[in-house]
Design a protein around this motif. Sequence first.
Motif, PDB file in Angstrom:
ATOM      1  N   GLN A  52      29.763  15.852 -55.948  1.00  0.00           N
ATOM      2  CA  GLN A  52      30.855  15.256 -56.744  1.00  0.00           C
ATOM      3  C   GLN A  52      30.349  14.881 -58.092  1.00  0.00           C
ATOM      4  O   GLN A  52      31.010  14.506 -58.964  1.00  0.00           O
ATOM      5  CB  GLN A  52      31.732  14.300 -56.080  1.00  0.00           C
ATOM      6  CG  GLN A  52      32.557  15.202 -55.053  1.00  0.00           C
ATOM      7  CD  GLN A  52      33.908  14.393 -54.612  1.00  0.00           C
ATOM      8  OE1 GLN A  52      34.105  13.112 -55.151  1.00  0.00           O
ATOM      9  NE2 GLN A  52      34.520  15.077 -53.850  1.00  0.00           N
ATOM     10  N   GLY A  53      29.102  14.833 -58.235  1.00  0.00           N
ATOM     11  CA  GLY A  53      28.371  14.146 -59.717  1.00  0.00           C
ATOM     12  C   GLY A  53      27.721  12.618 -59.710  1.00  0.00           C
ATOM     13  O   GLY A  53      27.493  12.311 -60.720  1.00  0.00           O
ATOM     14  N   MET A  54      28.121  12.068 -58.359  1.00  0.00           N
ATOM     15  CA  MET A  54      27.523  10.498 -58.607  1.00  0.00           C
ATOM     16  C   MET A  54      26.060  10.714 -58.557  1.00  0.00           C
ATOM     17  O   MET A  54      25.467  11.427 -57.715  1.00  0.00           O
ATOM     18  CB  MET A  54      27.957   9.881 -57.247  1.00  0.00           C
ATOM     19  CG  MET A  54      27.444   8.294 -57.166  1.00  0.00           C
ATOM     20  SD  MET A  54      28.348   7.253 -55.824  1.00  0.00           S
ATOM     21  CE  MET A  54      29.796   7.276 -56.133  1.00  0.00           C
ATOM     22  N   GLY A  55      25.317   9.803 -59.339  1.00  0.00           N
ATOM     23  CA  GLY A  55      23.967   9.838 -59.482  1.00  0.00           C
ATOM     24  C   GLY A  55      23.231   9.338 -57.993  1.00  0.00           C
ATOM     25  O   GLY A  55      23.722   8.577 -57.577  1.00  0.00           O
ATOM     26  N   ILE A  56      22.224  10.028 -57.803  1.00  0.00           N
ATOM     27  CA  ILE A  56      21.510   9.867 -56.400  1.00  0.00           C
ATOM     28  C   ILE A  56      21.011   8.416 -56.411  1.00  0.00           C
ATOM     29  O   ILE A  56      21.029   7.659 -55.344  1.00  0.00           O
ATOM     30  CB  ILE A  56      20.409  10.810 -56.028  1.00  0.00           C
ATOM     31  CG1 ILE A  56      19.902  10.590 -54.806  1.00  0.00           C
ATOM     32  CG2 ILE A  56      19.230  10.398 -57.011  1.00  0.00           C
ATOM     33  CD1 ILE A  56      18.985  11.871 -54.180  1.00  0.00           C
TER      34      ILE A  56
END
Length: 107
Positions: A52-56
Amino acid sequence: MGYLLLLGAIASEVIGTLATRYSAGFTRVVPSVVAVLGVVGAYFLLSQVLKQGMGIGVAYGIWAAAGVTAIAVIGAVFLGDSLTWVQAFGIVLVIGGVLSLELGAQH
C-alpha cells in the motif's frame, strides 16, 4: 487501511511469539502450528502494508517496536518474566526511535 493491516501484523507476530513459548521447542503440535501461522500471517500482513506504499523502514520499525514492547509487557505482567528499569528504558528508547522514523518520513 495500512495502519490497520500493520496492527494485524503486530497482533499476529505477538500471537506467534507467545505460541512459540508454549511449543516446548516445537514438540507440542498445536502451539507449534499457531507459532508458524502467526509468523507467516505477520509477514503476509506486513507485505500488504508495504504494497500500500508505507516505507519499509517505518513499517518494520513500528512492527518490531510494538511487538517487542507487547511481548515484554505481556511476559512481565502475565508470564512472570523480569522487566528491569534498564529494560523498560530500552523499550522507551526503541519507541522513541520508531517515532523519529515516523516523524522524519512525514517531511
